[in-house]
Write an enzyme that holds these catalytic residues in place. Structure first.
Site, mmCIF file in Angstrom:
data_model
loop_
_atom_site.group_PDB
_atom_site.id
_atom_site.type_symbol
_atom_site.label_atom_id
_atom_site.label_comp_id
_atom_site.label_asym_id
_atom_site.label_seq_id
_atom_site.Cartn_x
_atom_site.Cartn_y
_atom_site.Cartn_z
ATOM 1 N N SER A 1 -3.855 -2.574 -2.379
ATOM 2 C CA SER A 1 -3.528 -1.261 -1.814
ATOM 3 C C SER A 1 -2.950 -0.350 -2.866
ATOM 4 O O SER A 1 -2.933 0.852 -2.687
ATOM 5 C CB SER A 1 -2.478 -1.314 -0.713
ATOM 6 O OG SER A 1 -2.312 -2.525 -0.140
ATOM 7 N N HIS A 18 -10.807 -1.917 0.505
ATOM 8 C CA HIS A 18 -9.440 -1.878 1.036
ATOM 9 C C HIS A 18 -9.448 -1.860 2.559
ATOM 10 O O HIS A 18 -9.774 -0.853 3.189
ATOM 11 C CB HIS A 18 -8.714 -0.635 0.478
ATOM 12 C CG HIS A 18 -7.280 -0.555 0.873
ATOM 13 N ND1 HIS A 18 -6.652 0.619 1.233
ATOM 14 C CD2 HIS A 18 -6.334 -1.517 0.969
ATOM 15 C CE1 HIS A 18 -5.392 0.369 1.516
ATOM 16 N NE2 HIS A 18 -5.173 -0.908 1.382
ATOM 17 N N GLU A 44 -11.758 1.311 2.972
ATOM 18 C CA GLU A 44 -11.966 2.228 1.861
ATOM 19 C C GLU A 44 -12.750 1.492 0.774
ATOM 20 O O GLU A 44 -12.332 0.425 0.318
ATOM 21 C CB GLU A 44 -10.621 2.718 1.311
ATOM 22 C CG GLU A 44 -9.874 3.614 2.290
ATOM 23 C CD GLU A 44 -8.475 4.000 1.828
ATOM 24 O OE1 GLU A 44 -7.990 5.061 2.252
ATOM 25 O OE2 GLU A 44 -7.843 3.237 1.053
ATOM 26 N N ASN A 69 -3.270 5.994 2.056
ATOM 27 C CA ASN A 69 -1.894 5.849 1.572
ATOM 28 C C ASN A 69 -1.422 7.062 0.774
ATOM 29 O O ASN A 69 -0.241 7.229 0.532
ATOM 30 C CB ASN A 69 -1.725 4.571 0.751
ATOM 31 C CG ASN A 69 -1.579 3.367 1.668
ATOM 32 O OD1 ASN A 69 -1.229 3.512 2.841
ATOM 33 N ND2 ASN A 69 -1.859 2.187 1.149
#
Ligand code: NAI
Length: 390
Positions: free
Chosen positions: A119, A140, A152, A190
């Site tokens: 991440s 991800h 992702e 994120n």
């Protein structure tokens, strides 16, 4: 029908979840972990999940058995030799990950694609230690992987881009919603989500509103959880670590500056639900929180946080982090936002969003509130965001 085999390294929370997703999609899985105990725990946890799925009528008892049989568990990395894809989901540590990939490259065929579920680490940095970095990329997943739709897909600078459509197709086959992101800190979700927490913390830090008021304001516009409820669920230590890593990776851009309140919650061991106390108490005691400077209208909280979120999305769009469509999908499918941030900008009007940001910048005089240049351009030309697939 012959099924493809995927290898998964790391049978913790993420690896086990990803294994379930692949097996449910009919793939054979070799799930490898260095610990036998972890593998046993992973197998027992899957059996429980399958029993629940059978009880709920989502799968038949036969399907449950077949699904579980499709996952082979091992502590030997050599067992990954016949995989066409290997996804690594071990500890978030560059050196350990690079070591695992180095052994893996000696085992799998040249046609096998290698992926990391990291991440926060640079996919490009991880790729750099491989003999064949062109077959490496980020995949991800979100936690819990079987429930969260988004994946992702993150090519490294060295990735041969012809592999990307294949990965996207595989992820779709697994029932996921893949989006392609540039390898930059936080990828899409994120990064774009930072102001949801950061601005909420800033408001409370300034005692302009209580945690309860901020949470209520955000839930009133469709967020399933308020920022403080969500941070308590994620774990304040985890959320703080992500914020720090994004802040550092962006060379200390004040837009991502972590909050002292959050740091102190971590220091106090008030990590959220898992420790019985975070911004809320989970032992039944009432939440004590006050805001002597309270501005009682929830609208300014909503304008402030959502405008900052939109600004982040517009900035990411202008830097080609992802297409507008993928940015929207990432936030609605990855973190269940009530709508995409660019759609929100269109709804409020780009000029209105710009005004909110400019008034924050005027109030604080901080670079944190600088509007994205694209937002200014769009407002000047009276434009809205195009959100359909080309
Ligand atoms: P975890 O701690 O639950 O599981 C990691 C597993 O890797 C452990 O079972 C450990 O025994 C195993 N392991 C460690 N070193 C190994 C090695 N050299 N060879 C084989 N197995 C090894 O971790 P978690 O939460 O599943 O995270 C894994 C990765 O996924 C990390 O890179 C993390 O950043 C990423 N990630 C985590 C998310 C989360 O919410 N937990 C969300 C998305 C990505």
């Amino acid at each position: 029908m012959t099924h493809s085999t995927v290898g998964i390294i790391g049978a913790g929370a993420m690896g086990s979840g990803i294994a379930q997703v692949a097996a449910q999609a009919g793939w054979n899985v070799v799930l490898m972990d260095q610990s036998n105990d972890v593998l046993t725990h992973s197998s027992a946890a899957l059996a429980k999940v399958c029993n629940r799925l059978v009880e709920k009528g989502r799968i038949t008892a036969d399907e449950s058995v077949a699904l579980q049989l499709r996952i082979d568990r091992t502590t030997e990395i050599q067992k990954l030799s016949s995989c066409i894809l290997v996804i690594e989901a071990i500890v978030e540590n560059v050196t350990v990950k690079q070591k695992v990939f180095a052994s893996l490259e000696n085992i799998v065929s040249n046609a096998c694609l290698l992926a990391t579920n990291t991440s926060s680490l640079s996919v490009t940095g991880l790729a750099s230690s491989l003999r064949h970095p062109e077959r490496f990329l980020g995949l991800h997943f979100f936690n819990p992987a079987p429930l969260m739709q988004l994946v992702e897909v993150v090519p490294a600078m060295q990735t041969d881009l012809s592999h990307v459509p294949r990965c996207i197709e595989w992820m779709s086959q697994w029932g996921k919603t893949p989006v392609q992101a540039k390898d930059t800190p936080g990828f899409i979700v994120n990064r774009l989500a930072r102001p949801f927490y950061g601005e909420a913390l800033r408001i409370v830090e300034e005692e302009l509103a209580t945690t309860l008021e901020v949470d209520a304001a955000m839930k009133a516009i469709g967020f399933r959880m308020g920022p403080f409820e969500l941070m308590d669920l994620i774990g304040n230590d985890i959320n703080y670590a992500v914020t720090v890593s994004v802040f550092e990776a962006f060379y200390f851009d004040p837009r991502y500056r972590p909050s002292l309140i959050q740091k102190q919650h971590v220091e106090a061991g008030w990590l959220g639900r898992k420790s019985g106390r975070g911004y809320y108490r989970y032992d039944g005691a009432p939440v004590a929180s006050s805001a002597p400077n309270a501005m009682n209208d929830p609208e300014w909280i909503q304008h402030r946080i959502v405008s900052m979120l939109i600004n982040e999305a517009v900035d990411a769009l202008s830097m080609g982090i992802a297409t507008a469509v993928d940015l929207e999908l990432a936030m609605t499918r990855g973190v269940n936002y009530p709508k995409g941030l660019l759609a929100w900008a269109n709804e409020w009007g780009v000029e209105t969003v710009l005004e909110h940001l400019q008034s924050l910048q005027e109030r604080y005089g901080e670079d944190r509130y600088r509007p994205a240049p694209l937002l200014r351009d769009m407002a000047a030309n009276n434009k809205s965001f195009k959100l359909e697939q080309e």
